[in-house]
Design an enzyme around this catalytic site. Structure first.
Site, PDB file in Angstrom:
ATOM      1  N   THR A  71       1.072  -1.317   0.017  1.00 50.39           N
ATOM      2  CA  THR A  71       0.060   0.102  -0.072  1.00 50.39           C
ATOM      3  C   THR A  71       0.840   1.335  -0.082  1.00 50.39           C
ATOM      4  OG1 THR A  71      -1.927  -1.130   0.883  1.00 50.39           O
ATOM      5  CG2 THR A  71      -1.829   1.284   1.384  1.00 50.39           C
ATOM      6  N   ASN A 153      -5.841  -9.126  -7.148  1.00 52.71           N
ATOM      7  CA  ASN A 153      -5.946  -9.849  -5.982  1.00 52.71           C
ATOM      8  C   ASN A 153      -7.190 -10.515  -5.607  1.00 52.71           C
ATOM      9  OD1 ASN A 153      -6.847  -7.252  -5.933  1.00 52.71           O
ATOM     10  ND2 ASN A 153      -7.531  -7.261  -3.902  1.00 52.71           N
ATOM     11  N   GLN A 181       0.706  -9.458  -5.585  1.00 54.67           N
ATOM     12  CA  GLN A 181      -0.009 -11.065  -5.702  1.00 54.67           C
ATOM     13  C   GLN A 181       0.828 -11.971  -6.932  1.00 54.67           C
ATOM     14  OE1 GLN A 181      -2.349 -12.490  -4.166  1.00 54.67           O
ATOM     15  NE2 GLN A 181      -3.387 -10.644  -3.058  1.00 54.67           N
ATOM     16  N   SER A 199       5.068  -7.008  -1.683  1.00 54.55           N
ATOM     17  CA  SER A 199       4.807  -7.233  -0.254  1.00 54.55           C
ATOM     18  C   SER A 199       5.168  -8.529   0.341  1.00 54.55           C
ATOM     19  CB  SER A 199       3.191  -6.998  -0.174  1.00 54.55           C
ATOM     20  OG  SER A 199       2.685  -6.984   1.274  1.00 54.55           O
ATOM     21  N   HIS A 201       4.238 -10.445   2.885  1.00 53.47           N
ATOM     22  CA  HIS A 201       3.280 -11.205   3.617  1.00 53.47           C
ATOM     23  C   HIS A 201       2.396 -12.207   2.441  1.00 53.47           C
ATOM     24  CE1 HIS A 201      -0.697  -9.529   3.387  1.00 53.47           C
ATOM     25  NE2 HIS A 201      -0.158  -8.519   3.278  1.00 53.47           N
ATOM     26  N   THR A 239      13.672   4.576  10.271  1.00 47.89           N
ATOM     27  CA  THR A 239      14.523   3.495  10.711  1.00 47.89           C
ATOM     28  C   THR A 239      14.003   2.218  10.303  1.00 47.89           C
ATOM     29  OG1 THR A 239      14.822   4.726  12.930  1.00 47.89           O
ATOM     30  CG2 THR A 239      15.603   2.215  12.900  1.00 47.89           C
ATOM     31  N   CYS A 326      -8.701  -5.963   1.780  1.00 46.41           N
ATOM     32  CA  CYS A 326      -8.556  -4.548   1.757  1.00 46.41           C
ATOM     33  C   CYS A 326      -9.811  -3.981   1.930  1.00 46.41           C
ATOM     34  CB  CYS A 326      -7.779  -4.061   0.726  1.00 46.41           C
ATOM     35  SG  CYS A 326      -8.844  -3.806  -0.678  1.00 46.41           S
TER      36      CYS A 326
END
Length: 382
Positions: A71, A153, A181, A199, A201, A239, A326
């Protein structure tokens, strides 16, 4: 629980977890701290992970900018590129995307309308694919950027990125793809893109970490979303979360290693699941192009009389979904499916199922047994 919602997120691979653990407690240095061993070790771990993520998509490490997820990467790509061009005095104000994109892409494009940009949302065909002809026509107006996702997705449909990006570049516009995806699930190269979002995950890495590929030659320039210490070549201050980045890198390495064998296995599990459901629910329809979809994904429209939410309620031990995670809080029909031509009643009969690395054949057998019970119960009730 039988987990069939791998397009929403994936289980963090145990090898990824093992790789991350020492960086939470043993090696906890700030990767931006110079002059002591703890900081140097963390910095080295970050760069090793950056190289692994770059290798997954055929990029160079310097082209990978770490973000909090896809995102943020999508926002940085679209808003960053558009605002930089505007600051340089470019008269290109058109931004082109597709009606079935992730919400963060659609909203980023719409947000920029308040800054003088012209959003153009292309339709898709019933199979979920965008027409190259439609894109060509839209590109007749000087365009700043085109954003088209590699894999949807909700449906798992694969867009023809090579063709679409070639049209975009011929028109002098930048091309961005949301590849969240696609990465780790299919052969993927950044060569066709100026910007690409990832992404962790979505392919067995941790949540909270993603990346944006930013082409170096010829260089794609962005305006940062926020100010700070200038980390990540000034594009993403803050960071860096060393444990998550280490996990991202390990997930990328595992995905690259397993890709050739994993896809055929997932295709087999998907076929087993689909064949079983077609026997249980005559008239079942697969939404989206069947020939152009990632291995583990299914989006199914059940026959009249079967509401998706009723089926889900009858299957408490199976994780599946009615659409994108989402927008799961919304009670309206899936905008992806309605953009593909389904009406609200049709969309209300649709479920998204997706198998993954940790799905087993016995789980598919058990899931089909439970679907069978749910189907018989629904028929008795009706």
């Amino acid at each position: 629980m039988i987990y069939l919602d791998n397009q929403a997120t994936t289980r963090c691979d145990p090898e990824v977890v093992s790789a991350m653990l020492p960086w939470f407690s043993e090696h906890y240095g700030n990767p931006h701290s110079e002059g002591h061993k703890a900081g140097d070790l963390a910095a080295e771990a970050v760069e090793n992970a950056r190289a692994a993520v770059a290798s997954l998509i055929g990029a160079t490490p310097r082209e990978i900018v770490f973000t909090s997820g896809a995102t943020e990467a999508n926002n940085l790509a679209i808003k960053g590129a558009a605002r930089h061009l505007a600051r340089q005095g470019s008269e290109r104000r058109r931004l082109i995307t597709v009606a079935t994109e992730h919400k963060c892409v659609l909203e980023s494009v719409r947000d920029l309308a308040a800054e003088g940009f012209e959003p153009v949302i292309l339709p898709v065909c019933r199979d979920g694919l965008v027409s190259a002809r439609d894109l060509s026509v839209a590109l007749e107006v000087p365009t700043a950027l085109v954003s088209i996702m590699s894999v949807n997705n909700e449906t798992g449909v694969i867009q023809n990125i090579e063709t679409l990006s070639a049209l975009t570049r011929q028109a002098g516009a930048l091309f961005h793809t949301d590849a969240a995806q696609a990465a780790g699930k299919m052969s993927l190269t950044c060569a066709s893109s100026d910007l690409m979002s990832l992404s962790a995950h979505k392919f067995y890495g941790p949540k909270g970490i993603g990346a944006l590929y930013v082409r170096h030659k010829p260089r794609t320039r962005l305006q940062p979303l926020f100010s700070g210490g200038g980390q990540e070549r000034g594009l993403r201050s803050g960071t860096l979360p060393t444990p998550l980045i280490v996990g991202f890198g390990e997930a990328a390495r595992l995905a690259q290693k397993a890709l050739s064998g994993e896809a055929p296995r997932l295709e087999g599990l998907r076929a087993q699941l689909l064949e079983g459901l077609e026997r249980l629910f005559p008239g079942l329809v697969v939404n989206g192009a069947q020939a152009r979809r990632i291995a583990g994904a299914l989006n199914l429209m059940f026959p009249p009389g079967y509401a998706a939410r009723d089926i889900m309620a009858a299957l408490p031990d199976i994780a599946l979904s009615t659409g994108s995670a989402c927008s799961s809080a919304e009670i309206t029909p899936s905008y992806v499916l309605t953009a593909m031509g389904l009406d609200a009643k049709d969309a209300a009969r649709c479920l998204r199922l997706s198998v993954g690395r940790f799905t087993s054949t016995p789980e598919i057998v058990q899931a089909l047994e439970e679907f069978g019970l749910a189907a018989r119960e629904a028929r008795r009730a009706s």
